[in-house]
Design a protein around this motif. Structure first.
Motif, short mmCIF file in Angstrom:
data_model
loop_
_atom_site.label_atom_id
_atom_site.label_comp_id
_atom_site.label_asym_id
_atom_site.label_seq_id
_atom_site.Cartn_x
_atom_site.Cartn_y
_atom_site.Cartn_z
N ALA A 104 0.88 -1.34 -0.06
CA ALA A 104 0.14 -0.47 -0.50
C ALA A 104 1.11 1.65 -0.51
N ILE A 105 1.94 1.42 0.64
CA ILE A 105 3.05 2.25 1.12
C ILE A 105 3.50 2.81 -1.05
N ALA A 106 3.44 1.95 -1.41
CA ALA A 106 3.92 2.22 -2.75
C ALA A 106 2.84 2.47 -4.04
N LYS A 107 1.76 1.61 -3.67
CA LYS A 107 0.75 2.02 -4.89
C LYS A 107 0.54 3.20 -5.33
N GLY A 108 0.70 3.39 -6.20
CA GLY A 108 0.62 5.04 -7.50
C GLY A 108 1.85 5.47 -7.06
N ARG A 109 2.83 5.33 -6.77
CA ARG A 109 3.97 6.31 -6.72
C ARG A 109 4.57 5.41 -7.01
N PHE A 110 5.25 3.93 -6.76
CA PHE A 110 6.20 2.99 -7.46
C PHE A 110 5.83 2.59 -8.38
N THR A 111 7.19 2.53 -9.06
CA THR A 111 6.49 1.40 -10.44
C THR A 111 8.11 0.52 -10.64
N LEU A 112 8.24 -1.09 -10.73
CA LEU A 112 8.64 -1.46 -11.01
C LEU A 112 9.29 -2.19 -12.15
N SER A 113 9.99 -2.61 -12.53
CA SER A 113 10.59 -2.39 -14.28
C SER A 113 11.67 -3.02 -13.99
N LYS A 114 12.33 -4.64 -15.04
CA LYS A 114 12.97 -5.11 -15.53
C LYS A 114 13.73 -4.59 -16.82
N ASP A 115 15.35 -5.00 -16.88
CA ASP A 115 15.78 -5.27 -17.96
C ASP A 115 16.48 -5.80 -18.10
N ASN A 116 15.73 -7.33 -18.72
CA ASN A 116 16.37 -8.12 -18.90
C ASN A 116 17.92 -8.82 -19.08
N ALA A 117 18.11 -7.99 -20.28
CA ALA A 117 19.67 -7.99 -20.96
C ALA A 117 20.81 -7.70 -19.84
N LYS A 118 20.05 -6.97 -19.13
CA LYS A 118 20.69 -6.45 -17.62
C LYS A 118 21.05 -6.54 -16.73
N ASN A 119 19.53 -7.76 -16.75
CA ASN A 119 19.85 -8.92 -14.96
C ASN A 119 19.22 -7.44 -14.21
N THR A 120 18.44 -6.78 -14.42
CA THR A 120 18.68 -5.14 -13.28
C THR A 120 17.26 -5.36 -13.07
#
Length: 120
Positions: free
Chosen positions: A62-78
């Motif tokens: 709940a503390i992150a919803k609407g403000r934080f966003t996750l993503s992933k770069d598979n080529a960089k494994n990051t």
């Protein structure tokens, strides 16, 4: 042996943004879920968000919803945690974790953390 390296923390003013990174060597944790947690001074560690191994599924506290966003770069494994509209109460050491033992809040491997300070 630390194989998760967090970066991107720092000092930011309230309302500002930061992007945290969680890098792992190519081939390490590549297909594993990763999570972000944080621990503020004097408080227990708390779950922030998690992303599946292929990056297709995310889960936010709940503390992150609407403000934080996750993503992933598979080529960089990051994995990235984009944090917007930061508040002083977001001040904490942020930890990346990999290999969920119980999705989405329990993980086996941990990084050393990166400090985020939100202050004017």
């Amino acid at each position: 042996q630390v194989q998760l390296v967090e970066s991107g923390g720092g000092l930011v003013q309230p309302g500002g943004s930061l992007r945290l990174s969680c890098a792992a060597p190519v081939g390490t944790f590549s297909t594993d879920a990763r999570g972000w947690f944080r621990q503020a001074p004097g408080k227990e560690r708390e779950f922030v968000a998690a992303i599946s191994g292929n990056g297709g599924n995310t889960y936010y506290a709940a503390i992150a919803k609407g403000r934080f966003t996750l993503s992933k770069d598979n080529a960089k494994n990051t994995v990235f945690l984009q944090m917007n509209s930061l508040k002083p109460e977001d001040t904490a050491v942020y930890y990346c974790a990999a290999h969920a033992t119980k999705w989405p809040r329990e993980f086996q491997h941990w990084g050393q953390g990166t400090l985020v300070t939100v202050s004017s």
